[in-house]
Design a protein around this motif. Sequence first.
Motif, mmCIF file in Angstrom:
data_model
loop_
_atom_site.group_PDB
_atom_site.id
_atom_site.type_symbol
_atom_site.label_atom_id
_atom_site.label_comp_id
_atom_site.label_asym_id
_atom_site.label_seq_id
_atom_site.Cartn_x
_atom_site.Cartn_y
_atom_site.Cartn_z
ATOM 1 N N ASP A 84 3.860 8.917 -10.685
ATOM 2 C CA ASP A 84 3.470 7.566 -10.303
ATOM 3 C C ASP A 84 2.225 7.634 -9.419
ATOM 4 O O ASP A 84 2.300 7.929 -8.225
ATOM 5 C CB ASP A 84 4.625 6.888 -9.569
ATOM 6 C CG ASP A 84 4.334 5.464 -9.153
ATOM 7 O OD1 ASP A 84 3.149 5.091 -9.014
ATOM 8 O OD2 ASP A 84 5.301 4.709 -8.942
ATOM 9 N N GLN A 85 1.049 7.378 -10.017
ATOM 10 C CA GLN A 85 -0.228 7.559 -9.317
ATOM 11 C C GLN A 85 -0.359 6.639 -8.109
ATOM 12 O O GLN A 85 -0.922 7.034 -7.084
ATOM 13 C CB GLN A 85 -1.398 7.361 -10.286
ATOM 14 C CG GLN A 85 -1.423 8.373 -11.419
ATOM 15 C CD GLN A 85 -1.440 9.822 -10.941
ATOM 16 O OE1 GLN A 85 -2.385 10.238 -10.294
ATOM 17 N NE2 GLN A 85 -0.406 10.583 -11.271
ATOM 18 N N ALA A 86 0.159 5.417 -8.183
ATOM 19 C CA ALA A 86 0.073 4.495 -7.039
ATOM 20 C C ALA A 86 0.858 5.047 -5.856
ATOM 21 O O ALA A 86 0.369 5.043 -4.715
ATOM 22 C CB ALA A 86 0.585 3.113 -7.439
ATOM 23 N N LYS A 87 2.064 5.543 -6.103
ATOM 24 C CA LYS A 87 2.886 6.112 -5.028
ATOM 25 C C LYS A 87 2.225 7.364 -4.450
ATOM 26 O O LYS A 87 2.162 7.545 -3.233
ATOM 27 C CB LYS A 87 4.278 6.462 -5.558
ATOM 28 C CG LYS A 87 5.165 7.145 -4.538
ATOM 29 C CD LYS A 87 6.520 7.504 -5.101
ATOM 30 C CE LYS A 87 7.360 8.187 -4.053
ATOM 31 N NZ LYS A 87 8.706 8.491 -4.528
ATOM 32 N N ASN A 89 -0.958 8.230 -4.520
ATOM 33 C CA ASN A 89 -2.174 7.890 -3.772
ATOM 34 C C ASN A 89 -1.850 7.270 -2.421
ATOM 35 O O ASN A 89 -2.558 7.513 -1.445
ATOM 36 C CB ASN A 89 -3.068 6.969 -4.600
ATOM 37 C CG ASN A 89 -3.846 7.728 -5.648
ATOM 38 O OD1 ASN A 89 -4.029 8.942 -5.553
ATOM 39 N ND2 ASN A 89 -4.299 7.032 -6.669
ATOM 40 N N GLU A 90 -0.776 6.498 -2.337
ATOM 41 C CA GLU A 90 -0.384 5.927 -1.044
ATOM 42 C C GLU A 90 0.016 7.044 -0.072
ATOM 43 O O GLU A 90 -0.367 7.018 1.097
ATOM 44 C CB GLU A 90 0.766 4.930 -1.232
ATOM 45 C CG GLU A 90 1.210 4.270 0.053
ATOM 46 C CD GLU A 90 0.093 3.516 0.766
ATOM 47 O OE1 GLU A 90 0.099 3.518 2.019
ATOM 48 O OE2 GLU A 90 -0.794 2.953 0.105
ATOM 49 N N MET A 91 0.773 8.010 -0.551
ATOM 50 C CA MET A 91 1.136 9.151 0.299
ATOM 51 C C MET A 91 -0.105 9.920 0.722
ATOM 52 O O MET A 91 -0.237 10.325 1.870
ATOM 53 C CB MET A 91 2.104 10.094 -0.442
ATOM 54 C CG MET A 91 3.470 9.532 -0.659
ATOM 55 S SD MET A 91 4.530 10.676 -1.574
ATOM 56 C CE MET A 91 4.879 11.879 -0.300
ATOM 57 N N ARG A 93 -3.198 8.846 1.015
ATOM 58 C CA ARG A 93 -4.028 8.088 1.953
ATOM 59 C C ARG A 93 -3.543 8.219 3.390
ATOM 60 O O ARG A 93 -4.314 8.040 4.320
ATOM 61 C CB ARG A 93 -4.058 6.615 1.559
ATOM 62 C CG ARG A 93 -5.058 6.317 0.498
ATOM 63 C CD ARG A 93 -5.202 4.803 0.300
ATOM 64 N NE ARG A 93 -5.766 4.534 -0.994
ATOM 65 C CZ ARG A 93 -5.069 4.230 -2.090
ATOM 66 N NH1 ARG A 93 -3.766 4.129 -2.045
ATOM 67 N NH2 ARG A 93 -5.680 4.018 -3.236
ATOM 68 N N ARG A 94 -2.257 8.499 3.588
ATOM 69 C CA ARG A 94 -1.730 8.661 4.952
ATOM 70 C C ARG A 94 -2.376 9.844 5.671
ATOM 71 O O ARG A 94 -2.494 9.856 6.883
ATOM 72 C CB ARG A 94 -0.212 8.862 4.930
ATOM 73 C CG ARG A 94 0.552 7.646 4.532
ATOM 74 C CD ARG A 94 2.044 7.915 4.596
ATOM 75 N NE ARG A 94 2.705 7.118 3.578
ATOM 76 C CZ ARG A 94 3.872 7.386 3.054
ATOM 77 N NH1 ARG A 94 4.529 8.470 3.428
ATOM 78 N NH2 ARG A 94 4.399 6.611 2.147
ATOM 79 N N ASP A 97 -8.424 10.560 2.852
ATOM 80 C CA ASP A 97 -8.995 9.438 2.119
ATOM 81 C C ASP A 97 -10.149 9.954 1.267
ATOM 82 O O ASP A 97 -11.275 9.461 1.344
ATOM 83 C CB ASP A 97 -9.461 8.343 3.075
ATOM 84 C CG ASP A 97 -9.670 7.019 2.348
ATOM 85 O OD1 ASP A 97 -9.165 6.871 1.222
ATOM 86 O OD2 ASP A 97 -10.349 6.143 2.900
ATOM 87 N N LYS A 99 -11.952 10.052 -1.933
ATOM 88 C CA LYS A 99 -12.069 9.200 -3.124
ATOM 89 C C LYS A 99 -12.054 10.007 -4.427
ATOM 90 O O LYS A 99 -11.513 9.557 -5.424
ATOM 91 C CB LYS A 99 -13.338 8.358 -3.034
ATOM 92 C CG LYS A 99 -13.411 7.525 -1.770
ATOM 93 C CD LYS A 99 -13.287 6.069 -2.057
ATOM 94 C CE LYS A 99 -13.484 5.202 -0.832
ATOM 95 N NZ LYS A 99 -12.361 5.076 0.029
ATOM 96 N N LEU A 102 -8.418 10.891 -5.034
ATOM 97 C CA LEU A 102 -7.654 9.684 -5.355
ATOM 98 C C LEU A 102 -7.861 9.267 -6.807
ATOM 99 O O LEU A 102 -6.945 8.735 -7.439
ATOM 100 C CB LEU A 102 -8.038 8.537 -4.419
ATOM 101 C CG LEU A 102 -7.587 8.683 -2.960
ATOM 102 C CD1 LEU A 102 -8.215 7.593 -2.105
ATOM 103 C CD2 LEU A 102 -6.071 8.662 -2.842
#
Length: 122
Positions: A84-87, A89-91, A93-94, A97, A99, A102
């Motif tokens: 799950d790329q959204a999940k 990437n959220e991890m 980003r913590r 960052d 790009k 990402l």
Amino acid sequence: MSLEEFFENSKGTGILATADADGNVDIALYTKPFVIDEKTVAFIMLNKLSYNNLQSNPKAAYMFLQENYQGKRLYLKKIKEEKDQAKINEMLRRKYDDKDVLAKEKSLVYFEIEKDIPILIG
């Protein structure tokens, strides 16, 4: 000290070792793992050699060497992975960052810690 506290409070370098089904070994620099609990860690992995090795051989070793030449050796066994790329990437980003990272396809690979052995000098 818990595993999560250790990684939150330690500075150093991480190295992940994997091998393919034929035993051909690879080592790579890796950031600190995400600590899920005291027996489970996860790494965000790009589709490169270390990740590919884990598709045929679930065993890995991770060494975190602190600046004072102490640290931990974790002997690992892959237990699952997520795409799950959204999940992911959220991890990511913590902590970072970047790009470029990402934008790339990644996997979140979970490992059971089979052994946790300290690095002791002397």
